[in-house]
Design a protein around this motif. Structure first.
Motif, PDB file in Angstrom:
ATOM      1  N   PHE A 285     -34.436  14.942 -17.381  1.00  0.00           N
ATOM      2  CA  PHE A 285     -33.445  15.461 -16.448  1.00  0.00           C
ATOM      3  C   PHE A 285     -32.071  15.425 -17.111  1.00  0.00           C
ATOM      4  CE2 PHE A 285     -36.879  13.305 -14.217  1.00  0.00           C
ATOM      5  CZ  PHE A 285     -37.406  14.366 -13.489  1.00  0.00           C
ATOM      6  N   VAL A 286     -31.410  16.573 -17.062  1.00  0.00           N
ATOM      7  CA  VAL A 286     -30.108  16.712 -17.713  1.00  0.00           C
ATOM      8  C   VAL A 286     -29.056  16.864 -16.622  1.00  0.00           C
ATOM      9  CG1 VAL A 286     -28.738  18.033 -19.343  1.00  0.00           C
ATOM     10  CG2 VAL A 286     -31.210  17.781 -19.709  1.00  0.00           C
ATOM     11  N   ASP A 287     -28.321  15.791 -16.383  1.00  0.00           N
ATOM     12  CA  ASP A 287     -27.299  15.776 -15.331  1.00  0.00           C
ATOM     13  C   ASP A 287     -25.974  16.239 -15.935  1.00  0.00           C
ATOM     14  OD1 ASP A 287     -25.398  15.187 -13.397  1.00  0.00           O
ATOM     15  OD2 ASP A 287     -26.476  13.410 -12.697  1.00  0.00           O
ATOM     16  N   VAL A 288     -25.587  17.464 -15.614  1.00  0.00           N
ATOM     17  CA  VAL A 288     -24.370  18.054 -16.186  1.00  0.00           C
ATOM     18  C   VAL A 288     -23.225  18.070 -15.164  1.00  0.00           C
ATOM     19  CG1 VAL A 288     -25.659  19.466 -17.814  1.00  0.00           C
ATOM     20  CG2 VAL A 288     -25.104  20.408 -15.563  1.00  0.00           C
ATOM     21  N   SER A 289     -23.344  17.199 -14.171  1.00  0.00           N
ATOM     22  CA  SER A 289     -22.353  17.207 -13.083  1.00  0.00           C
ATOM     23  C   SER A 289     -21.091  16.432 -13.424  1.00  0.00           C
ATOM     24  CB  SER A 289     -22.982  16.610 -11.819  1.00  0.00           C
ATOM     25  OG  SER A 289     -23.293  15.230 -12.034  1.00  0.00           O
ATOM     26  N   THR A 290     -21.125  15.630 -14.467  1.00  0.00           N
ATOM     27  CA  THR A 290     -20.042  14.669 -14.705  1.00  0.00           C
ATOM     28  C   THR A 290     -19.621  14.643 -16.169  1.00  0.00           C
ATOM     29  OG1 THR A 290     -20.976  13.278 -12.957  1.00  0.00           O
ATOM     30  CG2 THR A 290     -19.342  12.248 -14.408  1.00  0.00           C
ATOM     31  N   SER A 291     -18.338  14.535 -16.409  1.00  0.00           N
ATOM     32  CA  SER A 291     -17.811  14.362 -17.759  1.00  0.00           C
ATOM     33  C   SER A 291     -17.705  12.872 -18.081  1.00  0.00           C
ATOM     34  CB  SER A 291     -16.426  14.994 -17.884  1.00  0.00           C
ATOM     35  OG  SER A 291     -15.800  14.600 -19.092  1.00  0.00           O
ATOM     36  N   THR A 292     -18.162  12.509 -19.260  1.00  0.00           N
ATOM     37  CA  THR A 292     -18.012  11.111 -19.715  1.00  0.00           C
ATOM     38  C   THR A 292     -17.058  11.030 -20.905  1.00  0.00           C
ATOM     39  OG1 THR A 292     -19.846  11.160 -21.301  1.00  0.00           O
ATOM     40  CG2 THR A 292     -20.386  10.623 -19.008  1.00  0.00           C
ATOM     41  N   ARG A 293     -16.234  12.084 -21.093  1.00  0.00           N
ATOM     42  CA  ARG A 293     -15.237  12.041 -22.163  1.00  0.00           C
ATOM     43  C   ARG A 293     -14.301  10.854 -21.937  1.00  0.00           C
ATOM     44  NH1 ARG A 293     -16.450  17.060 -20.750  1.00  0.00           N
ATOM     45  NH2 ARG A 293     -16.862  18.672 -22.327  1.00  0.00           N
ATOM     46  N   TYR A 294     -13.664  10.441 -22.989  1.00  0.00           N
ATOM     47  CA  TYR A 294     -12.844   9.225 -22.939  1.00  0.00           C
ATOM     48  C   TYR A 294     -11.846   9.255 -21.775  1.00  0.00           C
ATOM     49  CZ  TYR A 294      -9.915   5.377 -24.524  1.00  0.00           C
ATOM     50  OH  TYR A 294      -9.223   4.203 -24.607  1.00  0.00           O
ATOM     51  N   ARG A 295     -11.200  10.405 -21.602  1.00  0.00           N
ATOM     52  CA  ARG A 295     -10.167  10.504 -20.562  1.00  0.00           C
ATOM     53  C   ARG A 295     -10.740  10.500 -19.145  1.00  0.00           C
ATOM     54  NH1 ARG A 295     -10.620  15.612 -22.892  1.00  0.00           N
ATOM     55  NH2 ARG A 295     -11.345  17.264 -21.468  1.00  0.00           N
ATOM     56  N   ASP A 296     -12.057  10.767 -19.030  1.00  0.00           N
ATOM     57  CA  ASP A 296     -12.694  10.879 -17.714  1.00  0.00           C
ATOM     58  C   ASP A 296     -13.555   9.670 -17.351  1.00  0.00           C
ATOM     59  OD1 ASP A 296     -11.637  13.478 -17.376  1.00  0.00           O
ATOM     60  OD2 ASP A 296     -13.279  14.319 -18.580  1.00  0.00           O
ATOM     61  N   ARG A 297     -13.565   8.664 -18.194  1.00  0.00           N
ATOM     62  CA  ARG A 297     -14.537   7.593 -18.000  1.00  0.00           C
ATOM     63  C   ARG A 297     -14.366   6.841 -16.679  1.00  0.00           C
ATOM     64  NH1 ARG A 297     -15.669   5.156 -24.117  1.00  0.00           N
ATOM     65  NH2 ARG A 297     -16.778   7.028 -24.816  1.00  0.00           N
ATOM     66  N   SER A 298     -13.159   6.529 -16.324  1.00  0.00           N
ATOM     67  CA  SER A 298     -12.967   5.776 -15.075  1.00  0.00           C
ATOM     68  C   SER A 298     -13.465   6.568 -13.870  1.00  0.00           C
ATOM     69  CB  SER A 298     -11.496   5.402 -14.906  1.00  0.00           C
ATOM     70  OG  SER A 298     -10.686   6.573 -14.857  1.00  0.00           O
ATOM     71  N   ARG A 299     -13.312   7.900 -13.934  1.00  0.00           N
ATOM     72  CA  ARG A 299     -13.775   8.751 -12.815  1.00  0.00           C
ATOM     73  C   ARG A 299     -15.293   8.931 -12.823  1.00  0.00           C
ATOM     74  NH1 ARG A 299      -9.054  11.464 -14.440  1.00  0.00           N
ATOM     75  NH2 ARG A 299     -10.241  12.938 -15.731  1.00  0.00           N
ATOM     76  N   SER A 300     -15.943   8.597 -13.929  1.00  0.00           N
ATOM     77  CA  SER A 300     -17.392   8.807 -14.020  1.00  0.00           C
ATOM     78  C   SER A 300     -18.210   7.623 -13.529  1.00  0.00           C
ATOM     79  CB  SER A 300     -17.773   9.095 -15.474  1.00  0.00           C
ATOM     80  OG  SER A 300     -17.653   7.915 -16.269  1.00  0.00           O
ATOM     81  N   ILE A 301     -17.566   6.491 -13.335  1.00  0.00           N
ATOM     82  CA  ILE A 301     -18.294   5.246 -13.081  1.00  0.00           C
ATOM     83  C   ILE A 301     -19.178   5.337 -11.841  1.00  0.00           C
ATOM     84  CG2 ILE A 301     -18.048   2.799 -12.482  1.00  0.00           C
ATOM     85  CD1 ILE A 301     -15.603   2.728 -14.340  1.00  0.00           C
ATOM     86  N   ASP A 302     -18.651   5.849 -10.735  1.00  0.00           N
ATOM     87  CA  ASP A 302     -19.432   5.910  -9.492  1.00  0.00           C
ATOM     88  C   ASP A 302     -20.692   6.747  -9.669  1.00  0.00           C
ATOM     89  OD1 ASP A 302     -17.599   4.320  -8.269  1.00  0.00           O
ATOM     90  OD2 ASP A 302     -16.610   5.926  -7.132  1.00  0.00           O
TER      91      ASP A 302
END
Length: 779
Positions: A568-585
């Protein structure tokens, strides 16, 4: 009669070697200095003297007809007497050298003397053994006179002793070749793709070619490659080298050899491990005055070789250490000697390719024909760069100065000059501010100062065997020596780098692309090589960066049912460095989905410890059994953590690991040990100044700098991690790739063919429903 063509030197080395192990540093410069020292002495010969005189003789004994050759360093005339001179260059203090320090040196001269005397019908002749120091060209000579009767007796006895060994060795060779000819594959059926793989290996080695094989887990790569390689062996000069990056890989090969033995194979096999792993002392110090296993090593070597050869076939680390203890010889050096009489050598990549430790007898000399099987070959890109790179730390030099001052204060001034130069270089180039500096050219003034220190240390270490902090001096000495060694290879694929790391100044000769060196070794010394791995994607990247684009490729389909892996390829979220805090949830929600849908063992792979801890801080750990990887875990700690996967509890076990570490490659999580993985990010290497150097270099070379420095190395780690889930035909599990970049065409093009069933998850869709459907179908 069997015809044997051999040099007098080789016979003498086996029969008459004696004395201690020495640690004289060998390098191209050292070899060149030896040649120059020889030439210096020979150039002083008189007009009627001769140099480099060839000798040969025929000799029959029992069932052997020996054709023995040699080359005398000098044939001199002094006071109407003929003198055969054997010259040996050395860095050892001449005062401690005696005529019997290394008995084989004089014996080599005696062999030449007999051969020359016989062909010229002489009654007697003189032999001179001359040692010449490569530093200063001082000499020390020993003279002996022999008559024909003495030399004939010596020669005959030497051949008789050698024949005793030859009979044993030849018998084994005959039995080996016969066993290989009659050896059947040990399984009734071939696995899917295995026969194709084996045919490609066989043809490659027969044609002395280069092959890259994408060989997925489950096709039986080890047994397939080894069996096929054995079938190409026709004589004792052909040897198989099975190169692997990890000790676990060596054990698998040994187990495979033992399986083939049960099916009739006769094969002498040596496993070479690091000096540190095999040392019988508390600390590694090979000086014969310190180590009893180095003292008199060559006096006891032949008996030890004969003993183990007659009684055993597979020489693993335990057996070699046991024999080393019994015969009181260094196990590591013993294993290197045993490789000469073995048919299969199992070792790390560096014993074939690293210029500092490679086995000269196979990868510089031309007697043997090595055939290479290189497992987990995706490691070769980074490993080859490291083999041809070297670093020197200011802190090491400071420690060296302090330690050496106790035994020889004069070293202090030499090291101080080097330290002062380092400080001035940093100041002149304003490195203190930038903390990173690079240039294309190597700094030759630095090398001159380093060589001055090592020359001084050579003398000090040979004259002072025991003193406080000797190990610290040795550490610094070897760091300097390695730096000099690598400097000999410096070319336009290198960068001269200076960094400040934790207040230490580090000079590095950084090889960005070692493919020319690897290809040169293969072309000059290797009789066929197969690189194989499940993750050579894209294969062109590996072919270019390992063998400069030379080599054929083959891709073997996965033998496992595609439906056993839910991808399964979840493409809903960015895990780039600048987006990491927003990706945690979203990451935590995905972990919950895995752990709640089916009770099992799960691994969450993160790109860094920082990201791992960011998620861990907000994750509800009380609901699950948790396993957390930390920095610098010991082998015991890692093994203990791996043991936790052997059982499944009443609630899910969730492991937080770092991608590319010891838990994501080379480990088999079989059956219920692992139900799934979630991979956070695309494993892209960190953006830093070194990786930017790689990027710029490969932009210039291939116009693909970003992919070569970042995309391809990262994706390899991803594929490796997913590969942990399905290890056998019976395994069932899931893998989740978590990053919006997986929707990009570039990343999709790097997916293996057997991933073409993946399901993409976008915003608004729920991973848990996909997981529930998968487990419903597969349980």
């Amino acid at each position: 009669m069997k015809n044997i063509k051999i040099t007098a030197k080789d016979i003498v080395k086996f029969i008459h070697s004696g004395g201690d192990l020495t640690s004289e540093f060998q390098s191209n410069k050292r070899a060149l200095k030896g040649i120059e020292a020889h030439s210096y002495l020979q150039n002083k010969y008189k007009e009627e003297d001769k140099k480099e005189v060839s000798v040969e003789t025929l000799f029959e004994y029992e069932n052997y007809s020996f054709y023995i050759t040699g080359r005398m360093d000098g044939l001199l005339k002094e006071n109407n007497k003929l003198i055969i001179e054997e010259i040996k260059s050395t860095k050892t203090d001449l005062e401690i050298l005696e005529i019997d320090t290394r008995p084989e040196h004089l014996m080599q001269g005696k062999m030449y003397a007999y051969m020359y005397l016989k062909s010229n019908n002489l009654k007697s002749i003189n032999v001179r053994l001359t040692y010449i120091s490569i530093d200063g060209y001082k000499t020390k000579s020993f003279n002996k006179r022999y008559n024909a009767s003495q030399l004939e007796k010596f020669f005959t006895n030497t051949i008789k002793e050698y024949t005793k060994w030859l009979v044993i060795f030849d018998l084994h060779q005959q039995e080996k070749l016969k066993s290989i000819e009659g050896l059947n594959f040990p399984f009734e059926e071939y696995r899917e793709g295995q026969y194709t793989f084996m045919g490609a290996v066989y043809q490659t080695l027969i044609k002395k070619d280069i092959l890259y094989s994408i060989a997925p887990t489950g096709i039986g790569k080890t047994i397939g490659s080894l069996y096929s390689a054995l079938k190409t062996i026709k004589n004792e000069r052909e040897k198989i080298f099975y190169l692997t990056a990890k000790n676990a890989g060596k054990k698998i090969v040994v187990d495979t050899v033992n399986l083939l033995k049960e099916n009739g194979l006769i094969c002498k096999t040596t496993v070479i491990n690091s000096k540190e792993a095999m040392c019988l002392m508390d600390k590694v110090d090979c000086d014969p005055e310190i180590c009893p296993y180095s003292k008199g090593f060559f006096n006891r070597l032949r008996e030890a070789v004969n003993d183990i050869f007659v009684h055993n076939d597979v020489y693993d680390i335990k057996l070699i250490k046991d024999y080393g203890t019994y015969h009181s010889i260094c196990p590591h050096e013993f294993s290197l000697e045993l490789s000469s009489y073995s048919d299969l050598v199992i070792c790390d990549y560096n014993y074939a390719f690293d210029p500092r430790v490679h086995l000269i007898r196979y990868f510089e000399d031309d007697y043997y024909s090595p055939k290479l099987l290189i497992d987990e070959a995706h490691n070769m890109v980074d490993r080859s760069r490291n083999m041809y790179s070297s670093s020197l730390c200011k802190e090491s030099l400071i420690n060296l100065r302090k330690a050496a001052n106790k035994v020889k204060p004069s070293i202090r001034s030499k090291v101080k000059k080097l330290l002062d130069y380092i400080d001035k270089f940093v100041l002149d180039n304003e490195i203190e501010k930038a903390r990173f500096f690079n240039q294309d050219e190597i700094d030759n003034d630095l090398l001159i100062l380093i060589e001055g220190v090592t020359n001084k240390l050579d003398k000090v270490l040979s004259e002072n065997k025991k003193f406080a902090k000797r190990d610290k001096v040795l550490d610094g000495y070897f760091e300097l020596i390695q730096f000099l060694r690598i400097s000999e290879f410096y070319n336009n694929n290198y960068k001269f780098i200076v960094e400040i790391v934790n207040d230490d100044i580090i000079f590095t000769l950084s090889c960005l692309d070692a493919s020319n060196f690897i290809l040169d070794t293969i072309k000059q010394r290797v009789s066929g090589v197969v690189f194989f791995s499940a993750t050579l994607f894209p294969v062109d990247y590996y072919v270019k960066l390992i063998t400069m684009g030379e080599g054929k490729t083959i891709s073997i389909p996965s033998p496992f049912k595609q439906s056993n892996l839910g991808l399964f390829v979840d493409v809903s979220t960015s895990t780039r460095y600048r987006d990491r805090s927003r990706s945690i949830d979203n990451i935590i929600d995905s972990i919950y989905a895995l752990a709640e849908t089916k009770v099992g063992n799960y691994i969450i792979f993160f790109p860094s410890y920082v990201y791992l801890n960011m998620v861990l801080d907000e994750f509800n750990q009380e609901e699950y059994e948790m396993l957390i990887q930390t920095r610098n875990m010991s082998l015991r700690q890692r093994n203990k953590m791996l043991d936790e996967f052997n059982n499944v509890g009443v609630k899910s076990k969730v492991a937080f690991f770092v991608l590319g570490g010891s838990f994501s490659e080379g480990i088999d999580y079989i059956g219920e040990m692992l139900s799934g993985v979630l991979i956070v990010g695309v494993a892209m290497p960190q953006f830093n100044k070194y990786n930017e150097l790689l990027r710029n270099h490969f932009d210039d070379e291939f116009n693909e700098g970003f992919d070569y420095a970042y995309t391809y190395p990262g994706m390899n780690k991803v594929i490796q991690a997913v590969g942990r889930v399905i290890r056998t035909n019976h395994d069932i599990g899931v893998a989740v790739l978590f990053d919006d970049r997986y929707s990009h065409k570039k990343y999709k093009s790097l997916f293996p063919n057997y991933w073409n069933h993946f399901k993409s998850i976008s915003k608004g869709q729920y991973l848990q429903s996909y997981l529930a459907n998968f487990w419903k179908k597969n349980t």
